[in-house]
Design a protein around this motif. Structure first.
Motif, PDB file in Angstrom:
ATOM      1  N   THR A 403      50.047  35.275  44.055  1.00 21.32           N
ATOM      2  CA  THR A 403      49.616  36.049  45.210  1.00 21.32           C
ATOM      3  C   THR A 403      48.237  35.561  45.638  1.00 21.32           C
ATOM      4  N   LEU A 404      47.928  35.725  46.925  1.00 21.87           N
ATOM      5  CA  LEU A 404      46.644  35.294  47.478  1.00 21.87           C
ATOM      6  C   LEU A 404      46.158  36.313  48.506  1.00 21.87           C
ATOM      7  N   ALA A 405      44.842  36.406  48.640  1.00 23.15           N
ATOM      8  CA  ALA A 405      44.232  37.204  49.692  1.00 23.15           C
ATOM      9  C   ALA A 405      42.821  36.678  49.902  1.00 23.15           C
ATOM     10  N   THR A 406      42.154  37.166  50.920  1.00 22.28           N
ATOM     11  CA  THR A 406      40.749  36.840  51.125  1.00 22.28           C
ATOM     12  C   THR A 406      39.970  38.136  51.312  1.00 22.28           C
ATOM     13  N   VAL A 407      38.688  38.097  50.933  1.00 19.09           N
ATOM     14  CA  VAL A 407      37.833  39.274  51.059  1.00 19.09           C
ATOM     15  C   VAL A 407      36.399  38.811  51.259  1.00 19.09           C
ATOM     16  N   ASP A 408      35.678  39.518  52.110  1.00 13.01           N
ATOM     17  CA  ASP A 408      34.259  39.234  52.344  1.00 13.01           C
ATOM     18  C   ASP A 408      33.446  40.321  51.645  1.00 13.01           C
ATOM     19  N   PHE A 409      33.224  40.147  50.330  1.00 13.17           N
ATOM     20  CA  PHE A 409      32.477  41.135  49.562  1.00 13.17           C
ATOM     21  C   PHE A 409      31.033  41.262  50.059  1.00 13.17           C
ATOM     22  N   SER A 410      30.458  40.165  50.521  1.00 11.15           N
ATOM     23  CA  SER A 410      29.047  40.162  50.899  1.00 11.15           C
ATOM     24  C   SER A 410      28.805  40.741  52.283  1.00 11.15           C
ATOM     25  N   GLY A 411      29.813  40.712  53.142  1.00 13.02           N
ATOM     26  CA  GLY A 411      29.652  41.202  54.498  1.00 13.02           C
ATOM     27  C   GLY A 411      28.902  40.264  55.416  1.00 13.02           C
ATOM     28  N   ILE A 412      28.763  38.981  55.020  1.00 13.62           N
ATOM     29  CA  ILE A 412      28.005  38.037  55.845  1.00 13.62           C
ATOM     30  C   ILE A 412      28.891  36.966  56.457  1.00 13.62           C
ATOM     31  N   GLY A 413      30.213  37.151  56.361  1.00 10.27           N
ATOM     32  CA  GLY A 413      31.123  36.227  57.033  1.00 10.27           C
ATOM     33  C   GLY A 413      31.638  35.092  56.174  1.00 10.27           C
ATOM     34  N   ILE A 414      31.322  35.107  54.881  1.00 11.92           N
ATOM     35  CA  ILE A 414      31.851  34.085  53.971  1.00 11.92           C
ATOM     36  C   ILE A 414      32.979  34.710  53.168  1.00 11.92           C
ATOM     37  N   ASP A 415      34.174  34.173  53.324  1.00 14.55           N
ATOM     38  CA  ASP A 415      35.327  34.735  52.623  1.00 14.55           C
ATOM     39  C   ASP A 415      35.433  34.195  51.203  1.00 14.55           C
ATOM     40  N   GLU A 416      35.679  35.107  50.272  1.00 12.80           N
ATOM     41  CA  GLU A 416      36.075  34.703  48.933  1.00 12.80           C
ATOM     42  C   GLU A 416      37.600  34.633  48.885  1.00 12.80           C
ATOM     43  N   LEU A 417      38.113  33.725  48.085  1.00 15.20           N
ATOM     44  CA  LEU A 417      39.556  33.606  47.892  1.00 15.20           C
ATOM     45  C   LEU A 417      39.947  34.417  46.666  1.00 15.20           C
ATOM     46  N   ILE A 418      40.891  35.304  46.846  1.00 12.32           N
ATOM     47  CA  ILE A 418      41.387  36.124  45.737  1.00 12.32           C
ATOM     48  C   ILE A 418      42.721  35.541  45.274  1.00 12.32           C
ATOM     49  N   VAL A 419      42.786  35.192  44.000  1.00 12.30           N
ATOM     50  CA  VAL A 419      43.971  34.546  43.441  1.00 12.30           C
ATOM     51  C   VAL A 419      44.575  35.444  42.372  1.00 12.30           C
ATOM     52  N   GLY A 420      45.808  35.891  42.612  1.00 12.40           N
ATOM     53  CA  GLY A 420      46.509  36.706  41.641  1.00 12.40           C
ATOM     54  C   GLY A 420      47.239  35.862  40.615  1.00 12.40           C
ATOM     55  N   VAL A 421      47.115  36.281  39.342  1.00 13.38           N
ATOM     56  CA  VAL A 421      47.790  35.613  38.215  1.00 13.38           C
ATOM     57  C   VAL A 421      48.527  36.704  37.435  1.00 13.38           C
ATOM     58  N   PRO A 422      49.571  37.307  38.038  1.00 14.12           N
ATOM     59  CA  PRO A 422      50.176  38.494  37.427  1.00 14.12           C
ATOM     60  C   PRO A 422      50.925  38.238  36.132  1.00 14.12           C
TER      61      PRO A 422
END
Length: 566
Positions: A403-422
């Motif tokens: 699974t994959l998603a993206t999230v901007d934890f910092s709120g400054i426009g840089i996306d982190e990649l979230i990688v699921g390893v279930p």
């Protein structure tokens, strides 16, 4: 009675606002929280959770695995159980009725399909049976669309029920097509309405001999009256025999098994990435290497004119295609280097990692970067669990990138990649398939790194313990659940035994470094802090999506709230 309560609430709100004005300007979010008020320019996301294994009441007996969804509301303190609601297809006004094993809520997507500034919800029901004439089509599949209201909330009033036997929808409903397996929302023609792409990966093609499970995608365009087959643009059906599309339909390609929308060429029209993880390479005599197609948006909607087909042979090296890699099993869109155009992350969950020994099905992710001309392969990043930059080592059947998603934890426009390893095994002794999630960020050095950002149950400040086959990370969704301008992460653990065996749960993290003293990590499940009762194999959390409030704060969030329930 409802009118009286409404007026009372408005009066109470006005009194509170007057108190704020009299006593001075509120200077901090904490003070606003104590009053139960939030700034008018704040936007809060709610979380919708799919529970496809849910049994619902029926006569003379419950309807097994009919499926349901939970709506969990966002507040200044984050997601809260107050006001939690459930929906199923047997509710008043529903344009369809629940059936055994429908699995309503197996896929979810949100967007503003009618341009009213309020988000709407598309619910995939890939195992819906359809009665066409006198023929029952088992698992033909459908999508239910619920529209949001300016007063906040969803309802079945004005809902739509789409399938391939709906008037005007391209293609025809067939046995086991599983229409609605994957969903993606984008604005493909650049108007004021969002559009919906629907994956049908098990679509057959009736040629001289039937080509089974080749797959297709149907696109419905938004309008002032919502999704339509004709109001704005005609609906479209895409497959590998569509004009200008590279390749041709073949058995078990599963075109449409994964979908993601983004603006890869920065032209203000969204584009559509389509995974076909079962694609074979005839030239190399390899099976199920997988490919990804990209269709580009225009003022007339998606077009095949600039269609691209990507596979790991295109860039080779350590990422060269192998049989049963299933490249394109998952997709996610984000801006990882802040280049303007969106980038595309492609999951290859059954990639074998070559080292001193071959690690079978360890999994990997490829990242293609957008440009003014669209995605290109000048630079392709290939990441996997290397034990260094990406914490943890590649292990047998981890399926990193499932699974994959993206999230901007910092709120400054840089996306982190979230990688699921279930399917990650963890602990000592090992707990098999406990599951984990990596938060991966692009460093200024050019490397991707997840050190210190490795989430799983059984570690400090992550609720619950490691359990076998929980599948932590089986679904992912990002949204600003506390209205602080930073995105947060919801993680599905659909096989968790929270209140019953396999009932499932959802973990919510408010920062990539934790603990956050203001917003501690949360766990939600039925019967613990949400309405409804947990039942065996409900699989709460198998699908997730966030639903931002309209413009500023939705009406619901202006009402005074009790912090004790959050």
């Amino acid at each position: 009675m409802k009118t009286t309560r409404f007026i009372s609430r408005i009066v109470f709100i006005l009194i509170l606002i007057s108190l704020v004005l009299v006593t001075g300007t509120v200077k901090s979010k904490a003070n606003q929280t104590q009053l139960g008020l939030i700034a008018a320019d704040s936007t809060y996301s709610d979380l919708v959770v799919g529970v496809p294994g849910q049994d619902i009441p029926g006569s003379p007996s419950p309807i097994d695995q009919a499926g349901a969804i939970h709506w969990i509301r966002g507040y200044p303190t984050g997601l809260g159980s107050s006001g939690n609601q459930t929906f199923d297809q047997n509710m008043d006004g529903s344009d369809d009725q629940a059936g055994t094993s429908d699995q309503f809520g197996n896929a979810l997507a949100s967007g503003d399909f009618n341009g009213d500034g309020v988000y709407d919800l598309a619910v995939g029901i890939p195992f819906e049976d359809l009665l066409v004439g006198s023929t029952e089509l088992i698992n033909a599949g459908a999508v239910h669309v619920l529209y949001g209201s300016e007063m906040g909330g969803l309802s079945f009033i004005g809902d739509q029920f789409w399938h391939q036997a709906s008037p005007g929808v391209e293609g025809s409903a067939e046995y086991n097509d599983q229409f609605g397996t994957a969903l993606a929302v984008g604005n493909f023609n650049g108007d004021e309405f969002d559009d919906l792409a629907i994956g049908i990966p098990y679509e057959d093609f009736e040629y001289s001999s039937t080509i089974e499970n080749a797959g297709s995608v149907v696109v419905l365009y938004g309008s002032v009256s919502g999704l339509s087959t004709s109001a704005t643009l005609p609906d479209q059906m895409w497959h590998q025999d569509s004009p200008a599309i590279i390749d041709s339909v073949e058995p078990y390609d599963w075109f449409g098994a994964a979908l993601a929308a983004g603006d890869f060429d920065n032209d203000d029209y969204d584009d559509l990435a389509i995974g076909a993880p079962g694609e074979d390479s005839e030239a190399a005599s390899k099976n199920d290497i997988g490919v990804v197609h990209v269709l580009y948006g225009t003022e007339n909607g998606l077009t095949g004119a600039r269609n691209q087909q990507w596979e790991q042979y295109d860039w080779g090296g350590s990422a060269e295609s192998e049989s049963y890699d299933h490249f394109g099993r998952s997709l996610a869109v984000g801006d990882f280097k802040v280049g303007g155009a969106d980038d595309l992350a492609i999951g290859v969950p059954d990639e074998d990692i070559e080292g001193t020994t071959t690690v079978t099905d360890a999994g990997a992710v490829n990242i293609l970067y957008g440009s003014t001309t669209g995605l290109d392969d000048d630079i392709v990043d290939f990441i996997y669990q290397d034990g260094g930059y990406i914490k943890e080592k590649a292990e047998y059947q981890d399926r990193f990138g499932y699974t994959l998603a993206t999230v901007d934890f910092s709120g400054i426009g840089i996306d982190e990649l979230i990688v699921g390893v279930p399917f990650e095994d963890l602990g000592d002794p090992l707990v098999f398939n406990a599951g984990a999630v990596h938060v991966v960020i692009h460093q200024s050095s050019g490397w991707y790194c997840s050190e210190g950002r490795y989430l799983h149950q059984g570690r400090d400040n992550i609720p619950d313990i490691l359990e076998q086959n929980d599948g932590f990370g089986s679904s992912l969704a990002s949204g600003d659940f506390n209205g602080d301008g930073k995105e947060d992460l919801a993680i599905g653990v659909p096989y968790d035994s929270c209140q019953a065996p396999g009932d499932g749960s959802v973990i919510v993290v408010y920062d990539d470094y934790w603990p956050d003293p203001d917003f501690p990590t949360q766990q939600f499940c039925q019967g613990l802090n949400l309405v409804d009762q947990a039942e065996e194999n409900d699989h709460f959390g198998l699908a997730l999506v966030s639903m931002p409030s309209a413009g500023g704060t939705s009406f619901w969030n202006y009402l005074p709230v009790s912090m004790k329930n959050h």
